[in-house]
Design an enzyme around this catalytic site. Structure first.
Site, PDB file in Angstrom:
ATOM      1  N   ASP A  35       0.815  -1.227   0.000  1.00 50.99           N
ATOM      2  CA  ASP A  35       0.000   0.000   0.000  1.00 50.99           C
ATOM      3  C   ASP A  35       0.847   1.275   0.000  1.00 50.99           C
ATOM      4  O   ASP A  35       0.563   2.212   0.763  1.00 50.99           O
ATOM      5  CB  ASP A  35      -0.922   0.046   1.221  1.00 50.99           C
ATOM      6  CG  ASP A  35      -1.662  -1.250   1.488  1.00 50.99           C
ATOM      7  OD1 ASP A  35      -1.937  -1.983   0.523  1.00 50.99           O
ATOM      8  OD2 ASP A  35      -1.989  -1.515   2.661  1.00 50.99           O
ATOM      9  N   GLU A  57     -11.026  -0.530  -3.668  1.00 52.30           N
ATOM     10  CA  GLU A  57     -10.333   0.187  -2.597  1.00 52.30           C
ATOM     11  C   GLU A  57      -9.157   0.957  -3.199  1.00 52.30           C
ATOM     12  O   GLU A  57      -8.983   1.025  -4.415  1.00 52.30           O
ATOM     13  CB  GLU A  57      -9.832  -0.811  -1.541  1.00 52.30           C
ATOM     14  CG  GLU A  57      -8.875  -1.856  -2.114  1.00 52.30           C
ATOM     15  CD  GLU A  57      -8.595  -3.019  -1.183  1.00 52.30           C
ATOM     16  OE1 GLU A  57      -9.332  -3.174  -0.189  1.00 52.30           O
ATOM     17  OE2 GLU A  57      -7.655  -3.782  -1.456  1.00 52.30           O
TER      18      GLU A  57
END
Length: 303
Positions: free
Chosen positions: A15, A185
């Site tokens: 991420d 997401e």
């Protein structure tokens, strides 16, 4: 010519959000480990994209009194000489639980960051979006936005100038849903040549088919019509390529996507590494599919 290689630094990290702060490249990832071991954030910096150095624990869960479980998916941004760090904690499954998206502040990009609110900035589901995966973006007119959302919904809110409170849009709303087709997401916004490039991750983060898609709009609030996938697995390199940030080399039109992927020999969902590859735009402004490499980025020295 020296290259960074991929991954750009050792260890399991995912991420990543990437920025240029104080004439230095910075990458802020999630520490990719079993959920309840994700209790801190490390950061990495470089002057040339090739040699990376680690700063340990720029933010630790122990200093955030409401964070009781994992912390992940950071998004740092600078404003008026202060550095703001958005993150998610606790993975709440309903509005009855404590958690969501927090914000921390520091005087320098290496931290240490501290929580100025003592509570989450966003602690509820809005438009059915789980409050996770924040991405901060400041437009050229100074307006600051926070994009976020999981469970297949994406929401945007305005940040006030203090960057630790939420404003409202002209119609009085605080949260606007902007969900494009197939959104899962990991939102990310790039503004280039007056256009807003909205990007997001699709698929399941633990599987091989995780990928990044994008849309282009004339407005930071959309509408965002999905144009296609720009980052995906390559059978000869890696799988699970997604949840990214980007770097624009200052003073140039050169862009690099910073993302995580899973090495081919790995089957553990948490075995993700942070990589960098070139992101190229066509003449019509669309984005070419990114080629995953083991070489990474060449030397790009910041003065």
């Amino acid at each position: 010519m020296k290259n960074s290689g991929n991954p750009i630094f050792p260890g399991w990290y995912a991420d990543p959000e990437a920025r240029v702060f104080n004439d230095t490249y910075w990458v802020y990832p999630t520490y990719s480990a079993p959920y309840d071991e994700q209790t801190f954030f490390d950061a990495f910096y470089s002057k040339d994209l090739v040699e990376w150095h680690k700063v340990e624990k720029v933010l630790d869960r122990s200093t955030v009194n409401w964070a009781r479980r994992a912390v992940w998916a950071p998004s740092p941004i600078e404003r008026d000489g202060k550095f703001y760090f958005y993150f998610c904690a606790n993975d709440i499954q309903s509005n009855d639980e404590l958690g969501g998206i927090g914000v921390a502040v520091a005087d320098q990009p290496e931290g240490p960051f501290h929580d100025p609110l003592g509570r989450p900035l966003i602690d509820r589901f809005h438009h059915d979006a789980q409050p996770i995966d924040p991405h901060a973006f400041i437009d050229e007119d100074g307006t600051a936005y926070l994009y976020f959302g999981g469970w297949g919904h994406c929401v945007v809110a305005k940040l006030n100038e203090d960057m630790i409170s939420l404003g409202t849009f002209e119609d009085g709303e605080t949260f606007k849903e902007i969900t494009p087709t197939n959104y899962v997401e990991g939102p990310c916004m790039i503004k280039k040549d007056g256009k807003y490039y909205f990007m997001w991750s699709e698929g399941g983060w633990g599987g091989p088919n995780y990928c990044v898609a994008y849309a282009i709009s004339d407005n930071p609030l959309g509408p965002f019509e999905r144009l296609g996938v720009v980052l995906a697995k390559q059978e000869d390199v890696a799988t699970g390529a997604g949840h990214h940030g980007f770097l624009q080399i200052p003073g140039t039109d050169e862009y690099w996507i910073v993302y995580h992927r899973r090495p081919l020999e790995e089957t553990d969902a948490n075995h993700r590494v942070t990589c960098i590859d070139r992101m190229t735009f066509n003449e019509d402004g669309t984005i070419m599919p990114v080629r995953l490499t083991f070489e990474g980025a060449p030397e790009r020295v910041l003065k």
